[in-house]
Motif scaffolding. Structure first.
Motif, PDB file in Angstrom:
ATOM      1  N   ILE A  61      26.014  34.776  29.225  1.00 49.49           N
ATOM      2  CA  ILE A  61      24.915  35.132  30.126  1.00 49.49           C
ATOM      3  C   ILE A  61      25.281  34.805  31.570  1.00 49.49           C
ATOM      4  N   MET A  62      25.852  33.613  31.785  1.00 45.78           N
ATOM      5  CA  MET A  62      26.183  33.199  33.146  1.00 45.78           C
ATOM      6  C   MET A  62      27.335  34.034  33.712  1.00 45.78           C
ATOM      7  N   SER A  63      28.309  34.357  32.879  1.00 43.57           N
ATOM      8  CA  SER A  63      29.435  35.153  33.346  1.00 43.57           C
ATOM      9  C   SER A  63      28.997  36.562  33.720  1.00 43.57           C
ATOM     10  N   VAL A  64      28.188  37.188  32.883  1.00 43.06           N
ATOM     11  CA  VAL A  64      27.723  38.545  33.154  1.00 43.06           C
ATOM     12  C   VAL A  64      26.823  38.571  34.389  1.00 43.06           C
ATOM     13  N   ASN A  65      25.962  37.563  34.528  1.00 44.25           N
ATOM     14  CA  ASN A  65      25.091  37.508  35.708  1.00 44.25           C
ATOM     15  C   ASN A  65      25.902  37.320  36.982  1.00 44.25           C
ATOM     16  N   GLU A  66      26.895  36.450  36.934  1.00 51.40           N
ATOM     17  CA  GLU A  66      27.748  36.250  38.103  1.00 51.40           C
ATOM     18  C   GLU A  66      28.420  37.574  38.477  1.00 51.40           C
ATOM     19  N   ALA A 226      38.175  45.509  47.354  1.00 51.26           N
ATOM     20  CA  ALA A 226      37.627  44.302  46.712  1.00 51.26           C
ATOM     21  C   ALA A 226      37.005  44.637  45.365  1.00 51.26           C
ATOM     22  N   HIS A 227      37.553  45.667  44.696  1.00 52.90           N
ATOM     23  CA  HIS A 227      37.021  46.088  43.401  1.00 52.90           C
ATOM     24  C   HIS A 227      37.847  45.452  42.295  1.00 52.90           C
ATOM     25  N   GLY A 228      37.342  44.347  41.777  1.00 50.98           N
ATOM     26  CA  GLY A 228      38.027  43.637  40.709  1.00 50.98           C
ATOM     27  C   GLY A 228      37.830  42.144  40.845  1.00 50.98           C
ATOM     28  N   ASN A 229      38.012  41.434  39.722  1.00 53.29           N
ATOM     29  CA  ASN A 229      37.885  39.973  39.695  1.00 53.29           C
ATOM     30  C   ASN A 229      36.570  39.508  40.322  1.00 53.29           C
ATOM     31  N   TYR A 230      35.474  40.103  39.875  1.00 54.41           N
ATOM     32  CA  TYR A 230      34.163  39.721  40.414  1.00 54.41           C
ATOM     33  C   TYR A 230      33.725  38.342  39.924  1.00 54.41           C
ATOM     34  N   ASN A 231      34.190  37.919  38.768  1.00 52.12           N
ATOM     35  CA  ASN A 231      33.879  36.559  38.323  1.00 52.12           C
ATOM     36  C   ASN A 231      34.598  35.560  39.205  1.00 52.12           C
ATOM     37  N   VAL A 232      33.892  34.527  39.608  1.00 53.50           N
ATOM     38  CA  VAL A 232      34.472  33.488  40.451  1.00 53.50           C
ATOM     39  C   VAL A 232      34.590  32.174  39.687  1.00 53.50           C
ATOM     40  N   CYS A 233      33.529  31.780  38.997  1.00 49.72           N
ATOM     41  CA  CYS A 233      33.500  30.492  38.299  1.00 49.72           C
ATOM     42  C   CYS A 233      33.488  30.622  36.777  1.00 49.72           C
ATOM     43  N   ALA A 237      33.480  38.337  32.144  1.00 49.44           N
ATOM     44  CA  ALA A 237      32.877  39.657  32.302  1.00 49.44           C
ATOM     45  C   ALA A 237      33.862  40.683  32.861  1.00 49.44           C
ATOM     46  N   ASP A 238      34.762  40.264  33.764  1.00 52.27           N
ATOM     47  CA  ASP A 238      35.752  41.206  34.280  1.00 52.27           C
ATOM     48  C   ASP A 238      36.612  41.773  33.160  1.00 52.27           C
ATOM     49  N   HIS A 239      36.937  40.925  32.182  1.00 53.08           N
ATOM     50  CA  HIS A 239      37.718  41.377  31.039  1.00 53.08           C
ATOM     51  C   HIS A 239      36.876  42.289  30.144  1.00 53.08           C
ATOM     52  N   MET A 240      35.584  42.025  30.057  1.00 50.72           N
ATOM     53  CA  MET A 240      34.687  42.847  29.243  1.00 50.72           C
ATOM     54  C   MET A 240      34.507  44.242  29.833  1.00 50.72           C
ATOM     55  N   PHE A 241      34.441  44.334  31.170  1.00 53.42           N
ATOM     56  CA  PHE A 241      34.107  45.589  31.830  1.00 53.42           C
ATOM     57  C   PHE A 241      35.312  46.274  32.471  1.00 53.42           C
ATOM     58  N   GLY A 242      36.513  45.750  32.217  1.00 56.27           N
ATOM     59  CA  GLY A 242      37.719  46.415  32.673  1.00 56.27           C
ATOM     60  C   GLY A 242      38.025  46.309  34.152  1.00 56.27           C
ATOM     61  N   THR A 243      37.525  45.272  34.817  1.00 60.40           N
ATOM     62  CA  THR A 243      37.766  45.131  36.261  1.00 60.40           C
ATOM     63  C   THR A 243      38.646  43.922  36.588  1.00 60.40           C
ATOM     64  N   TYR A 244      39.297  43.360  35.574  1.00 63.38           N
ATOM     65  CA  TYR A 244      40.200  42.240  35.848  1.00 63.38           C
ATOM     66  C   TYR A 244      41.507  42.796  36.396  1.00 63.38           C
ATOM     67  N   VAL A 245      41.902  42.365  37.601  1.00 55.59           N
ATOM     68  CA  VAL A 245      43.116  42.883  38.239  1.00 55.59           C
ATOM     69  C   VAL A 245      44.246  41.860  38.256  1.00 55.59           C
ATOM     70  N   GLY A 246      43.987  40.675  37.693  1.00 52.87           N
ATOM     71  CA  GLY A 246      45.029  39.679  37.591  1.00 52.87           C
ATOM     72  C   GLY A 246      45.403  39.057  38.929  1.00 52.87           C
ATOM     73  N   ILE A 247      46.626  38.541  39.002  1.00 50.11           N
ATOM     74  CA  ILE A 247      47.133  37.912  40.224  1.00 50.11           C
ATOM     75  C   ILE A 247      47.716  38.979  41.124  1.00 50.11           C
ATOM     76  N   ILE A 248      47.272  39.026  42.367  1.00 47.77           N
ATOM     77  CA  ILE A 248      47.837  39.930  43.365  1.00 47.77           C
ATOM     78  C   ILE A 248      48.501  39.056  44.429  1.00 47.77           C
ATOM     79  N   PRO A 249      49.828  39.106  44.534  1.00 48.08           N
ATOM     80  CA  PRO A 249      50.531  38.214  45.476  1.00 48.08           C
ATOM     81  C   PRO A 249      50.238  38.578  46.925  1.00 48.08           C
ATOM     82  N   PRO A 250      50.484  37.649  47.840  1.00 50.65           N
ATOM     83  CA  PRO A 250      50.281  37.934  49.263  1.00 50.65           C
ATOM     84  C   PRO A 250      51.185  39.071  49.729  1.00 50.65           C
ATOM     85  N   LYS A 251      50.753  39.785  50.757  1.00 54.39           N
ATOM     86  CA  LYS A 251      51.555  40.898  51.276  1.00 54.39           C
ATOM     87  C   LYS A 251      52.914  40.416  51.767  1.00 54.39           C
ATOM     88  N   ALA A 252      52.952  39.218  52.382  1.00 58.00           N
ATOM     89  CA  ALA A 252      54.215  38.680  52.883  1.00 58.00           C
ATOM     90  C   ALA A 252      55.194  38.453  51.740  1.00 58.00           C
TER      91      ALA A 252
END
Length: 255
Positions: A61-66, A226-233, A237-252
């Protein structure tokens, strides 16, 4: 070199590689299992199963609400949904306006530091839209309560136990957010007068769980639009809804 690293702010120094999502989920399941085991030791097997199912459901519940609040309210994506467009046309609703979160993204650089821009919403907030006030925590408590009480009742929890579980969950979520979010943007830890204090879990910032959350939220900022990894804490839910983008390294680092 080592000398340059010393000059960096704590949140700007390289964060060690985080554990995998699977390890994080296994750890969360382990904590739920440990709490349920303690309940079972004190009150029997049925109470243990009720505790396990209830806590797992409360976490979902908390993950989906977040996820929903972050994606559709803070990023005002609700304005783009077909349902809202229909409601806007039918009931003459006005589009939802930014609460300051969109502006927060605009001033966040790739290394997570802030290019502070003059903004009437952010300039009035010491934490520039990165922290929860006590009033926001109160709204979140009500929001989660109307969903969690029916669920925990179905799981056989008493009203007293449900209230304890609800308040503990809300406090842990707020403590994690306050400890993680302002700090990673080089802002001060929230004070007790302003909300759940940011120092409440500061000693855990170097743990695998916080490293995972740190990298996960960097991915949110670096993802296109900023579309992805909406869960912070509460990752899930990102894994449930297909929006998990994993680790994105810095541009540098990519360059």
């Amino acid at each position: 070199g080592a000398g340059a690293a010393v000059l960096l702010q704590p949140s700007m120094q390289a964060v060690a590689e985080p554990p995998s999502s699977g390890m994080v989920f296994a750890s969360i399941a382990g904590i739920i299992g440990a709490i349920s085991g303690g309940v079972g030791y004190a009150a029997g097997a049925q109470a243990a199963s009720q505790a396990a199912v209830g806590l797992a459901g409360l976490y979902v519940i908390m993950s989906v609400n977040e996820y929903v609040v972050h994606r559709y309210y803070q990023h005002i994506s609700i304005n783009k949904t077909s349902l809202f467009r229909w409601m806007k046309k039918t009931f003459k609703l006005t589009p939802l306006k930014s609460s300051g979160h969109v502006e927060h993204h605009k001033e966040t650089k790739d290394d997570m530091s802030l290019d502070r821009r003059k903004d009437p919403i952010l300039d009035s907030d010491l934490y520039r839209g990165t922290a929860f006030s006590w009033s926001i925590s109160g709204i979140m408590t009500f929001e989660i309560a109307i969903q969690s009480y029916p669920w925990l009742w179905l799981c056989g929890w008493s009203f007293q136990a449900s209230t304890i579980g609800l308040l503990a969950g809300i406090f842990l979520h707020a403590a994690i957010w306050q400890t993680l979010h302002p700090h990673m943007h080089d802002l001060p830890d929230p004070r007790l007068v302003d909300g759940v204090p940011g120092w409440s879990m500061a000693a855990l910032r170097s743990t695998g769980f916080f490293r995972y959350l740190h990298h996960n939220h960097e991915g949110h900022h670096r993802a296109f639009g900023a579309h992805g990894n909406y869960n912070v804490c509460c990752p899930l839910a990102d894994h449930m809804f297909g929006t998990y983008v994993g680790i994105i390294p810095p541009k540098a680092q990519v360059a």
